[in-house]
Design a protein around this motif. Structure first.
Motif, PDB file in Angstrom:
ATOM      1  N   GLU A 174      27.101 155.152 -52.144  1.00 32.34           N
ATOM      2  CA  GLU A 174      25.789 155.355 -52.680  1.00 32.34           C
ATOM      3  C   GLU A 174      24.752 154.299 -52.424  1.00 32.34           C
ATOM      4  OE1 GLU A 174      25.325 155.044 -57.230  1.00 32.34           O
ATOM      5  OE2 GLU A 174      27.256 155.215 -57.341  1.00 32.34           O
ATOM      6  N   GLU A 175      25.296 153.047 -52.440  1.00 31.15           N
ATOM      7  CA  GLU A 175      24.147 151.919 -52.276  1.00 31.15           C
ATOM      8  C   GLU A 175      23.801 151.925 -50.845  1.00 31.15           C
ATOM      9  OE1 GLU A 175      28.531 150.212 -51.960  1.00 31.15           O
ATOM     10  OE2 GLU A 175      27.415 151.764 -53.194  1.00 31.15           O
ATOM     11  N   GLU A 176      24.378 152.727 -50.094  1.00 38.13           N
ATOM     12  CA  GLU A 176      23.729 152.994 -48.451  1.00 38.13           C
ATOM     13  C   GLU A 176      23.149 154.251 -48.218  1.00 38.13           C
ATOM     14  OE1 GLU A 176      26.944 152.068 -45.838  1.00 38.13           O
ATOM     15  OE2 GLU A 176      27.893 150.362 -46.989  1.00 38.13           O
ATOM     16  N   ALA A 177      23.082 154.933 -49.400  1.00 36.36           N
ATOM     17  CA  ALA A 177      22.385 156.050 -49.224  1.00 36.36           C
ATOM     18  C   ALA A 177      21.043 155.979 -49.611  1.00 36.36           C
ATOM     19  CB  ALA A 177      23.323 157.198 -50.151  1.00 36.36           C
ATOM     20  N   VAL A 178      20.235 155.834 -48.315  1.00 37.67           N
ATOM     21  CA  VAL A 178      18.845 155.293 -48.609  1.00 37.67           C
ATOM     22  C   VAL A 178      18.067 156.256 -47.716  1.00 37.67           C
ATOM     23  CG1 VAL A 178      19.399 153.171 -49.591  1.00 37.67           C
ATOM     24  CG2 VAL A 178      18.866 153.430 -47.219  1.00 37.67           C
ATOM     25  N   VAL A 179      16.900 156.670 -48.069  1.00 41.64           N
ATOM     26  CA  VAL A 179      16.049 157.470 -47.194  1.00 41.64           C
ATOM     27  C   VAL A 179      14.510 156.665 -46.943  1.00 41.64           C
ATOM     28  CG1 VAL A 179      16.596 159.553 -47.848  1.00 41.64           C
ATOM     29  CG2 VAL A 179      15.052 158.602 -49.124  1.00 41.64           C
ATOM     30  N   SER A 180      14.095 156.670 -45.828  1.00 41.56           N
ATOM     31  CA  SER A 180      12.763 156.099 -45.460  1.00 41.56           C
ATOM     32  C   SER A 180      11.673 156.105 -46.407  1.00 41.56           C
ATOM     33  CB  SER A 180      11.998 156.461 -43.989  1.00 41.56           C
ATOM     34  OG  SER A 180      11.055 156.006 -43.881  1.00 41.56           O
ATOM     35  N   VAL A 181      10.928 155.386 -46.763  1.00 41.73           N
ATOM     36  CA  VAL A 181       9.644 155.324 -47.527  1.00 41.73           C
ATOM     37  C   VAL A 181       8.576 156.067 -47.081  1.00 41.73           C
ATOM     38  CG1 VAL A 181       9.978 153.012 -48.814  1.00 41.73           C
ATOM     39  CG2 VAL A 181       8.570 153.181 -46.739  1.00 41.73           C
ATOM     40  N   PHE A 182       8.806 156.329 -45.657  1.00 35.40           N
ATOM     41  CA  PHE A 182       7.964 157.490 -45.142  1.00 35.40           C
ATOM     42  C   PHE A 182       8.378 158.736 -44.959  1.00 35.40           C
ATOM     43  CE2 PHE A 182       6.599 153.372 -43.319  1.00 35.40           C
ATOM     44  CZ  PHE A 182       5.269 153.507 -43.266  1.00 35.40           C
ATOM     45  N   ASP A 183       9.548 159.262 -45.593  1.00 34.01           N
ATOM     46  CA  ASP A 183      10.274 160.444 -45.636  1.00 34.01           C
ATOM     47  C   ASP A 183       9.045 161.330 -46.685  1.00 34.01           C
ATOM     48  OD1 ASP A 183      11.599 162.706 -46.857  1.00 34.01           O
ATOM     49  OD2 ASP A 183      13.315 161.669 -45.508  1.00 34.01           O
ATOM     50  N   HIS A 184       8.649 162.504 -46.156  1.00 31.49           N
ATOM     51  CA  HIS A 184       7.779 163.231 -46.710  1.00 31.49           C
ATOM     52  C   HIS A 184       8.247 163.836 -47.924  1.00 31.49           C
ATOM     53  CE1 HIS A 184       4.410 163.930 -43.676  1.00 31.49           C
ATOM     54  NE2 HIS A 184       4.906 162.358 -43.759  1.00 31.49           N
ATOM     55  N   GLY A 185       9.643 163.972 -48.240  1.00 31.37           N
ATOM     56  CA  GLY A 185      10.060 164.523 -49.432  1.00 31.37           C
ATOM     57  C   GLY A 185       9.839 163.385 -50.517  1.00 31.37           C
ATOM     58  N   LEU A 186       9.929 162.080 -50.335  1.00 26.67           N
ATOM     59  CA  LEU A 186       9.335 161.196 -51.036  1.00 26.67           C
ATOM     60  C   LEU A 186       7.788 161.183 -51.343  1.00 26.67           C
ATOM     61  CD1 LEU A 186       9.874 158.572 -53.285  1.00 26.67           C
ATOM     62  CD2 LEU A 186       9.920 157.327 -50.870  1.00 26.67           C
TER      63      LEU A 186
END
Length: 297
Positions: free
Chosen positions: A19-31
């Protein structure tokens, strides 16, 4: 069950990672914009409940927002099952998410060539157990449900701010849930659950076209009630019908079936969970013991 708090294994874009490696980009449009879709799914007794229905709804939601999911339904089904296996899930909650993916700071979805897909399998307890025996008190709130012409609630999207605003109103009122109305004042749904009432022995719930999410648990409860010989109607109704109902309850994947005993200070029926509500709870729990896609083969 494994993965209660730490040590989860998460599916992310073709890989299973801690889980600590399960990261998405701050540019992801979901975020950035809530541009994406999701499903909340339950596992009971080593089976994933109504998995096909959840997968179908995920793909329908994605199609409605012109989001092409790069996995087939069969592949997505296996993603869910394998995530459960990796976390040794027998009874738990699964969150399956597809976002528009990484883009730029603009809105244009064409700048997001690759959707992001992740799946989490863990545990959830939405309401304390005593609410299922004693029932809950709820309020109706001024925040109206999104109109279908603007953002159709049948799309289970990542943009939940409308629901969150209503949840804040429930929190301020000191109750666990709020019922939202349509722009015309008809009962729509709760912040995360569908609404049912019993009037004159008839089980009633708002129709999807009114602007609600067509819940998987909602549809299951309607089938169970029909099997019991209960008349079931999708019908438009108001706060008055809530106040004067014989019974009221909410349904949802995480909530299952939870009795409502008071709305806006008015007791529902005798002010305790109704007979049909309790019978449906029993029937639903029995169903979860035998129906579902097996996780372990």
């Amino acid at each position: 069950m494994g993965g209660e708090a730490l040590g989860l294994i998460v599916y992310l874009d073709g890989r299973f990672v801690p889980e600590e490696e399960a990261v998405v980009s701050v540019f992801d449009h979901g975020l950035l914009y809530g541009d994406g879709v999701f499903e909340g799914i339950r596992a009971y007794h080593g089976r994933v409940f109504k998995l096909k229905e959840h997968i179908d709804r995920l793909y329908d939601s994605a199609k409605a927002i012109a989001l092409t999911i790069p996995l087939s339904r069969e592949e997505m089904t296996e993603v869910v099952l394998e995530t459960c296996r990796r976390n040794e899930i027998k009874d738990g909650y699964i969150r399956l998410v597809v976002t528009r993916g990484k883009g730029d700071l603009g809105l244009d979805p064409r700048k997001c060539p690759n959707p992001t897909i992740f799946c989490i399998a863990a545990s959830i307890q939405l309401y304390p157990p005593e609410l299922y025996q004693k029932g809950m008190k709820v309020i109706t709130v001024p925040t109206r449900r999104n109109v279908p012409e603007a953002l159709n609630p049948r799309i289970k999207s990542l943009n939940y701010l409308n629901n969150i605003l209503a949840k804040i109103e429930a929190n301020l009122a000191g109750v666990p849930e709020a019922i939202m109305l349509t722009q015309e004042g008809y009962v729509a749904e709760a912040t995360g659950d569908n609404v049912f009432i019993v009037r004159n022995g008839v089980l009633m719930t708002p129709p999807p076209h009114l602007g609600i999410l067509e819940g998987i648990t909602r549809n299951t409860v309607m089938d169970l009630a029909r099997d019991m010989g209960v008349e079931v109607r999708e019908a438009v109704f108001t706060r008055y019908d809530l106040f004067t109902a014989e019974e009221c309850f909410l349904t949802g994947t995480a909530a299952e079936i939870v009795p409502v005993i008071e709305v806006d200070g008015r007791p529902i029926g005798e002010g305790c969970p109704g007979e049909l509500t309790l019978e449906l709870i029993r029937a639903f729990r029995e169903l979860t013991k035998v129906e579902g896609e097996p996780i372990y083969r």
